[in-house]
Structure formats: structure tokens, C-alpha cells
Design a protein around this motif. Structure first.
Motif, PDB file in Angstrom:
ATOM      1  N   ARG A 255       0.822  -1.208   0.000  1.00  0.00           N
ATOM      2  CA  ARG A 255       0.000   0.000   0.000  1.00  0.00           C
ATOM      3  C   ARG A 255       0.856   1.259   0.000  1.00  0.00           C
ATOM      4  O   ARG A 255       0.408   2.320  -0.441  1.00  0.00           O
ATOM      5  N   CYS A 270      -7.062 -10.619  -5.767  1.00  0.00           N
ATOM      6  CA  CYS A 270      -7.447 -11.250  -4.497  1.00  0.00           C
ATOM      7  C   CYS A 270      -8.435 -12.388  -4.693  1.00  0.00           C
ATOM      8  O   CYS A 270      -8.567 -13.263  -3.836  1.00  0.00           O
ATOM      9  N   ASP A 302     -15.513  -3.325  -4.653  1.00  0.00           N
ATOM     10  CA  ASP A 302     -15.569  -1.975  -4.067  1.00  0.00           C
ATOM     11  C   ASP A 302     -15.042  -1.974  -2.637  1.00  0.00           C
ATOM     12  O   ASP A 302     -14.371  -1.018  -2.207  1.00  0.00           O
ATOM     13  N   ASP A 303     -15.322  -3.032  -1.894  1.00  0.00           N
ATOM     14  CA  ASP A 303     -14.835  -3.120  -0.519  1.00  0.00           C
ATOM     15  C   ASP A 303     -13.307  -3.193  -0.495  1.00  0.00           C
ATOM     16  O   ASP A 303     -12.654  -2.552   0.345  1.00  0.00           O
ATOM     17  N   VAL A 304     -12.734  -3.941  -1.420  1.00  0.00           N
ATOM     18  CA  VAL A 304     -11.274  -4.031  -1.510  1.00  0.00           C
ATOM     19  C   VAL A 304     -10.689  -2.679  -1.906  1.00  0.00           C
ATOM     20  O   VAL A 304      -9.671  -2.230  -1.343  1.00  0.00           O
ATOM     21  N   ASP A 306     -11.917   0.238  -1.326  1.00  0.00           N
ATOM     22  CA  ASP A 306     -12.007   1.147  -0.178  1.00  0.00           C
ATOM     23  C   ASP A 306     -10.843   0.918   0.783  1.00  0.00           C
ATOM     24  O   ASP A 306     -10.272   1.870   1.334  1.00  0.00           O
ATOM     25  N   ARG A 307     -10.473  -0.341   0.992  1.00  0.00           N
ATOM     26  CA  ARG A 307      -9.365  -0.650   1.901  1.00  0.00           C
ATOM     27  C   ARG A 307      -8.031  -0.179   1.330  1.00  0.00           C
ATOM     28  O   ARG A 307      -7.102   0.143   2.088  1.00  0.00           O
ATOM     29  N   LEU A 308      -7.919  -0.145   0.017  1.00  0.00           N
ATOM     30  CA  LEU A 308      -6.680   0.284  -0.628  1.00  0.00           C
ATOM     31  C   LEU A 308      -6.653   1.780  -0.930  1.00  0.00           C
ATOM     32  O   LEU A 308      -5.707   2.273  -1.546  1.00  0.00           O
ATOM     33  N   ASP A 309      -7.703   2.509  -0.504  1.00  0.00           N
ATOM     34  CA  ASP A 309      -7.840   3.939  -0.795  1.00  0.00           C
ATOM     35  C   ASP A 309      -7.798   4.206  -2.293  1.00  0.00           C
ATOM     36  O   ASP A 309      -7.247   5.222  -2.765  1.00  0.00           O
ATOM     37  N   ARG A 312     -13.544   3.442  -6.430  1.00  0.00           N
ATOM     38  CA  ARG A 312     -14.425   2.311  -6.735  1.00  0.00           C
ATOM     39  C   ARG A 312     -14.655   2.219  -8.241  1.00  0.00           C
ATOM     40  O   ARG A 312     -14.308   3.111  -8.991  1.00  0.00           O
TER      41      ARG A 312
END
Length: 469
Positions: A255, A270, A302-304, A306-309, A312
Motif C-alpha cells: 500500500r 485477491c 468496491d470493498d477491496v 475502499d481498503r486500498l484507498d 471504486r
């Protein structure tokens, strides 16, 4: 004797036999959260509540939706339809078909993902499976282990809940044809008819197998819609798509590093989009007929992101033209054509329902005798008139005839019919011979309700007499 051309796999070693059978790979679906899954869940629960609840609701002392096959009456809210109204049902089915075509041209298989009964029940069964056996990784690990007490207990709980849902589905389905309040009492006292038990058992088994065991196999191999839907797609159809230009090349990354500087795409490979798919496909391979448009992969990706900034939309609803950098045409001839056809047919159906007369009459001539003469020298014709009151309320009906000067009705001119009742009665019509200028004349037989003049119908018939030279 016909000779068959043998098939050979050119990639197979010499002497090897190629098999066209592919063993089913069990799909372990990962539960995900997101805006599209929230929309899907709300739609699914609403449809389930509608299906399970409608038979229990009443309207003026009868079930709100009741298809009374023995009585040949079909009650839908305040309206009652009869076999004579079959054209309206056919029109409604055509209307639904064009509505499905319109939605498919605009947004692909959203019907399959959000409202199809197979998908609704499958998602419910998947929810029960997760509730009883835990998340995806635990189910995979448990299935790879030998049977033990804990595994047996969880499996038994899952299948028990599946069967309960299947039984409720079967009882509710039969409840649309037999009043469900009385049906449940008959089932509890073991006094239900054999046909009720049969159909409840049939739909219980059908639901249990389709939603619990077959699942994606129904969508892939049994549903015809999955096969012909592609003819309605074009490059402006909204479909679930992976943005390869943004996501490739794929791979894990740190990251704190700028992956773009190294030429890497946004996709970290992933595999969550594959795990969330109920049909087990990889949306990154492109548009596939197995995609039901449920957008589970979108929410997982989209959830992934969001975690990676990261922004989407790596997987999103989009069009082929948009992915190619071209402008998407929303209003195009095919879509406008389906929309116009849908609006016209909807208007005609509304007009047919609003102008529908709750009365049906049929006139048949006496085939044994064309005509005879009365003692007064008048011509007499005999008919059989069938009148059916399609209204829920009783009415007094009056019969009137016209078409020939001096035409008279010598049988009863009035009758009383309860709601939904019908009656056959003979009609005797007389007319002076001089009123006929040929072997026959067309006459009209009108039936109208005394207390409701709008309930009236007219049928034409032939009044016969002697041939003139």
C-alpha cells in the motif's frame, strides 16, 4: 445403416478417448455486503413476503388472490376473472415478456439477479447455509474433513431449515388454489385431499432440489433465458464488467508504494469477486452468459478498493462502448421500440380492463328444426340462451330482441342470477311471415342488468323462415 463420424480431441495423446462430460465443481459462495447486495436483499425479502403473505390476506370475505379451478373463477384483489377472460391473461403474459425484453436491453440480466424466483430462493438458501455452517472458508474446511458429530449437527440444521422453507413454499403455492386458512387446518388434521398432499410434496421437493442442490446449474443449463438473452444485448447495454484497462496487469502490492509507477494495475488479484459470484465465474474474463447481473462481484471489489484507498468501479455496471472510451447511447432504436410496444400494450390492457363487461352470453339455434308455425300463423324460431353473471353481485337481467318488425319473445324475458352463476334457458321468438323478405334475417338478442344498465351485451343470430321464389 448410417455411419457416425468419430470425434477426436487433437490435443489428446494418441489412443486417448476425449470425454465431453465435465464434473460439476461445487461453488462455495462468499457472503458480501454493499449497496447492490442491500438492494438485492431488500427486493428478495419483499418478494418473499409478498409470495408468502398474499394467500392469507382477504378481500370482502374471500382470499385476496385465489385461483378457484373447480369453480372456474380467478379472484385477483377486487376483480374476478373467468375462462372467458383468457385473452386478458395472454395479453398480460405478452406484456410481461416485453417488459423483460425492455429491462434486458437496458440493463442486462438484472431480472435474474434481483427478482427471478430461482435467484430469490437460492439466495435465501445460501443465507441459511451461512447461518448454519459459517462463512465460506469454514464450509470448505469442514467439507474436506470426515464426518463427525459437529459436522453432522450443522448439516442436519441446514437441511432441516431448507426443508422447512421448501414446505412453506409448497403449502403457499397450493394456498393460491385452495383457501390457505382451511388448507392448513386440513393438513394439521390429516384430512387434506390427496391432490393437495401431492402438489405440496411436489413443490417441496422441487424447491429443495432447485435452490439447495442445483442452484447455479438451473441458471447455466436449464433456464432458456440464459441462452437467448444475448440476442437482446448490444454495446450500449448496461452489464457487469471488469475494467481491464485500469485493472491489468494484476498482482499483489504494498500500500505504501505507487503501483502505477511500476506499471501495475489496480487489481490485486485477491479473487474475492470470484468467491462472491453465485455461479462461480470470473468476471475478469469478460462478459459471459453465466453472469446473472447480481453485482455481488461489484460489492466485493468496491470493498477491496475502499481498503486500498483506490477509487471504486474497477468492476461496475457499464457498457462495452464505455469501456472502449466511446459514448454510450441510452435512447436507441431497439430500446425505444420495446418501450413503445410496452406502453401501447399497457394502455390497451388498461382499456380492456376498464371497459370489461362482467357478463357473458351465448346464443345457439335449435338444430332439430329450422322454424315452425304457431296457431296464429306466425313463424317461430327456438334458441338456447346461456347467460353468465361475471359480477360478484347478484343481478336481475332483462332479455330484449330486435331486428324484425313484429319480432316478439314468447318465453320468459327476465331472470335472476347470483354472482358468478350461469343459466341456460330456451328462447322462443315469433315474427309475422310478411316481415321476412327472404329465407332469413339477422336479429339481435340483448341481455342487460335491470339495476346496472352498463352491464349489457348483445349477440346476433339468424331468424329463419320459408324460402321465397
Amino acid at each position: 445403416m448410417r455411419e457416425h463420424i468419430p470425434l477426436h480431441d487433437p490435443a489428446a495423446p494418441a489412443g486417448a478417448t476425449a470425454s465431453l462430460y465435465a464434473k460439476r465443481r461445487h461453488v462455495y459462495v462468499r457472503a458480501v455486503r454493499g449497496r447492490f447486495q442491500r438492494l438485492r436483499r431488500n427486493a428478495n425479502w419483499g418478494l418473499m413476503a409478498l409470495y408468502l403473505g398474499l394467500p392469507w390476506l382477504t378481500w370482502q370475505g374471500r382470499p385476496m388472490v385465489w385461483f378457484d379451478l373447480p369453480g372456474r373463477e380467478f379472484h385477483v384483489f377486487a376483480a374476478t376473472f373467468y375462462p372467458q377472460d383468457f385473452a386478458l391473461l395472454a395479453w398480460l403474459l405478452i406484456l410481461c415478456a416485453f417488459g423483460l425484453f425492455l429491462v434486458t436491453v437496458f440493463a442486462g440480466r438484472v431480472w435474474c439477479g434481483y427478482a427471478c424466483p430461482q435467484s430469490v430462493w437460492t439466495w435465501l438458501y445460501l443465507w441459511v447455509e451461512t447461518l448454519a455452517e459459517g462463512p465460506r472458508h469454514r464450509r470448505i474446511r469442514r467439507d474436506s474433513q470426515p464426518m463427525n458429530a459437529a459436522k453432522l449437527a450443522r448439516k442436519s440444521l441446514k437441511h432441516g431449515l431448507w426443508l422447512m422453507i421448501a414446505v412453506a413454499t409448497g403449502v403457499t403455492f397450493v394456498g393460491y388454489f385452495t383457501p390457505i386458512r382451511g388448507l392448513t387446518v386440513d393438513l394439521a388434521t390429516l384430512s387434506a385431499s390427496g391432490w393437495a398432499w401431492f402438489w405440496i410434496g411436489f413443490f417441496t421437493l422441487f424447491t429443495y432440489l432447485n435452490a439447495g442442490w442445483l442452484r447455479e446449474q438451473v441458471c447455466l443449463y436449464m433456464c432458456p433465458y440464459a441462452r437467448f438473452q444475448s440476442v437482446m444485448f448490444d454495446k450500449d447495454t448496461l452489464v457487469v464488467s471488469y475494467d481491464a484497462a485500469r485493472g491489468d496487469p494484476r498482482g499483489a502490492r504494498r500500500r505504501d508504494l505507487d503501483h502505477r509507477a511500476t506499471g501495475q494495475g489496480d487489481c490485486i488479484d485477491c479473487g474475492l469477486c470470484v468467491q462472491a459470484c453465485p455461479t462461480g465465474i470470473d468476471i475478469r474474463d469478460g462478459l459471459q452468459y453465466a453472469c446473472i447481473g447480481c453485482a455481488a462481484c461489484i460489492d466485493a471489489c468496491d470493498d477491496v478498493m475502499d481498503r486500498l484507498d483506490a477509487p471504486r468501479g474497477l468492476i461496475r455496471y457499464t457498457t462495452e462502448h464505455a469501456l472502449e472510451g466511446r459514448r454510450t447511447r441510452l435512447w436507441r432504436p431497439r430500446l425505444l421500440g420495446y418501450l413503445a410496444a410496452l406502453l401501447v400494450m399497457t394502455g390497451l390492457l388498461v382499456w380492456a380492463l376498464s371497459t370489461r363487461v362482467p357478463l357473458d352470453i351465448d346464443v345457439q339455434r335449435d338444430r332439430n328444426q329450422l322454424y315452425d308455425l304457431t296457431a296464429a300463423g306466425d313463424l317461430r324460431n327456438v334458441y338456447t340462451l346461456q347467460v353468465r353473471n361475471l359480477d360478484r353481485h347478484a343481478h336481475d337481467f332483462r332479455i330484449a330482441v330486435r331486428g324484425i318488425d313484429g319480432l316478439r319473445l314468447t318465453s320468459d324475458a327476465e331472470l335472476h342470477l347470483a354472482g358468478g352463476a350461469s343459466r341456460r334457458l330456451p328462447l322462443q321468438l315469433t315474427a309475422p311471415p310478411a316481415a321476412l323478405d327472404g329465407p332469413g334475417r339477422t336479429i339481435s338478442i340483448a341481455v342487460s342488468a335491470v339495476d346496472a344498465p352498463a352491464i349489457a351485451l348483445t349477440k346476433e343470430a339468424r331468424f329463419l323462415g320459408p324460402a321465397r321464389r
